[in-house]
Design a protein around this motif. Sequence first.
Motif, PDB file in Angstrom:
ATOM      1  N   UNK A 250       0.634  -1.477   0.085  1.00  0.00           N
ATOM      2  CA  UNK A 250       0.061  -0.142   0.116  1.00  0.00           C
ATOM      3  C   UNK A 250       0.741   1.230  -0.118  1.00  0.00           C
ATOM      4  N   UNK A 251       2.124   1.236   0.136  1.00  0.00           N
ATOM      5  CA  UNK A 251       3.095   2.456   0.215  1.00  0.00           C
ATOM      6  C   UNK A 251       3.994   2.444  -0.973  1.00  0.00           C
ATOM      7  N   UNK A 252       3.948   1.162  -1.541  1.00  0.00           N
ATOM      8  CA  UNK A 252       4.936   1.127  -2.904  1.00  0.00           C
ATOM      9  C   UNK A 252       4.833   2.248  -3.704  1.00  0.00           C
ATOM     10  N   UNK A 253       3.702   2.692  -4.217  1.00  0.00           N
ATOM     11  CA  UNK A 253       3.573   3.894  -5.046  1.00  0.00           C
ATOM     12  C   UNK A 253       4.172   5.227  -4.677  1.00  0.00           C
ATOM     13  N   UNK A 254       4.061   5.394  -3.387  1.00  0.00           N
ATOM     14  CA  UNK A 254       4.590   6.577  -2.769  1.00  0.00           C
ATOM     15  C   UNK A 254       5.897   6.495  -2.778  1.00  0.00           C
ATOM     16  N   UNK A 255       6.765   5.323  -2.477  1.00  0.00           N
ATOM     17  CA  UNK A 255       8.068   5.286  -2.383  1.00  0.00           C
ATOM     18  C   UNK A 255       8.744   5.391  -3.873  1.00  0.00           C
ATOM     19  N   UNK A 256       7.792   4.823  -4.743  1.00  0.00           N
ATOM     20  CA  UNK A 256       8.532   4.866  -6.123  1.00  0.00           C
ATOM     21  C   UNK A 256       8.484   6.356  -6.521  1.00  0.00           C
ATOM     22  N   UNK A 257       7.391   6.892  -6.137  1.00  0.00           N
ATOM     23  CA  UNK A 257       7.438   8.404  -6.707  1.00  0.00           C
ATOM     24  C   UNK A 257       8.429   9.272  -5.901  1.00  0.00           C
ATOM     25  N   UNK A 258       8.615   8.839  -4.468  1.00  0.00           N
ATOM     26  CA  UNK A 258       9.709   9.462  -3.905  1.00  0.00           C
ATOM     27  C   UNK A 258      11.030   9.600  -4.614  1.00  0.00           C
ATOM     28  N   UNK A 259      11.314   8.330  -5.050  1.00  0.00           N
ATOM     29  CA  UNK A 259      12.558   7.942  -5.831  1.00  0.00           C
ATOM     30  C   UNK A 259      12.861   8.768  -6.982  1.00  0.00           C
ATOM     31  N   UNK A 260      11.531   8.739  -7.658  1.00  0.00           N
ATOM     32  CA  UNK A 260      11.633   9.623  -9.245  1.00  0.00           C
ATOM     33  C   UNK A 260      11.781  11.085  -8.676  1.00  0.00           C
ATOM     34  N   UNK A 261      11.238  11.574  -7.796  1.00  0.00           N
ATOM     35  CA  UNK A 261      11.174  12.868  -7.547  1.00  0.00           C
ATOM     36  C   UNK A 261      12.836  13.405  -6.879  1.00  0.00           C
ATOM     37  N   UNK A 262      13.425  12.216  -6.387  1.00  0.00           N
ATOM     38  CA  UNK A 262      14.828  12.422  -5.847  1.00  0.00           C
ATOM     39  C   UNK A 262      15.662  12.500  -7.182  1.00  0.00           C
ATOM     40  N   UNK A 263      15.351  11.556  -8.048  1.00  0.00           N
ATOM     41  CA  UNK A 263      16.115  11.536  -9.233  1.00  0.00           C
ATOM     42  C   UNK A 263      16.069  12.837 -10.108  1.00  0.00           C
ATOM     43  N   UNK A 264      15.085  13.285 -10.042  1.00  0.00           N
ATOM     44  CA  UNK A 264      14.381  14.609 -10.724  1.00  0.00           C
ATOM     45  C   UNK A 264      15.327  15.854  -9.978  1.00  0.00           C
ATOM     46  N   UNK A 265      15.329  15.917  -8.940  1.00  0.00           N
ATOM     47  CA  UNK A 265      16.005  16.891  -7.988  1.00  0.00           C
ATOM     48  C   UNK A 265      17.419  16.932  -8.385  1.00  0.00           C
TER      49      UNK A 265
END
Length: 312
Positions: A250-265
């Motif tokens: 239930x939290x995996x979509x959040x973590x995947x998005x956080x990683x993607x945002x970190x990569x973007x930053x």
Amino acid sequence: MPSWRTTLTAAGISGPRLRDDYTHAARRVLRREPAPYLTLRLLAAPPLVPYLAAGLAFMNLVDDVAETGTPQQRAEGLAALAGRTEAALSSGDSTDPVLRAYAHAVDSRALPAHWVSRFLEGAATAEAAFDGFAAEEDFQDYLDAYAWPGVLVFTGLQYRGGPDPEQAAGWRRFVDAAQRVDFLTDLCGDLADGRLCIPRERLAEHSVTRADLEQARDTPGVRALLAGEGRRARTALDATHGILDLAEPGLRPVIATMRELMEHQLTRVERAGVGALRRDVGYGLAAPLRILVRAARRSAPSVTEAGSSRAR
């Protein structure tokens, strides 16, 4: 996205006062960190959202006290907060709705209290008395004392009974990457506030002075230093790839998005180069919105299913 009332019900949170406490905690997060809050609301399974919002509100509360005022005021404020937190965790009650909600979350999810006490101890030492890092080892000590338990008082609530050793180790890798990216994106603001978050030994390796960074001097040494810090952050980020397997569904979509945002930053920091010393590197607007919209579209069925299975 279900309504907040529906989300509270899905999490099994009943009673007007308790629901108000969680609502207060969630609003605090929304005011302070709207992007993480919206990511949680859009992508996490509803039965997890209130607990994680309460955890994030508590983490932010500790951060705010640790970063406000003189060293003596910080120490006194953290000692008082630690006492109130311990009392709330023991009794389940407090005059502070954030602490009431967090105490209920810790009890409901059975998060081991040692993560909370460790975070508060780290706030009183590693964060409140922060004066930079002499070497990489000091940065790692900072992670162990403050940043790692700080993440687990929040993300640890996804696990009933708290994270096991493998899960905790995965979050240790995650916070290593997140902290490196955060320090790079906030370079300008941190330096303005008197905080140098790059180990001093690495400045010496490139014959760079603190004044060089504070004055944003575009020199070969400064460029090499920032490029090296970017590579370290990139390596640490690559080491977090297995974190999704350690997260609750239930939290995996959040973590995947956080990683993607970190990569973007991180990409924005790398492109900014010395410009990161003149202005903090934000997320921008268009790219994060695209990332969030794509994630919401991908996760809608899985989040619904995860929420339904946990609500039963």
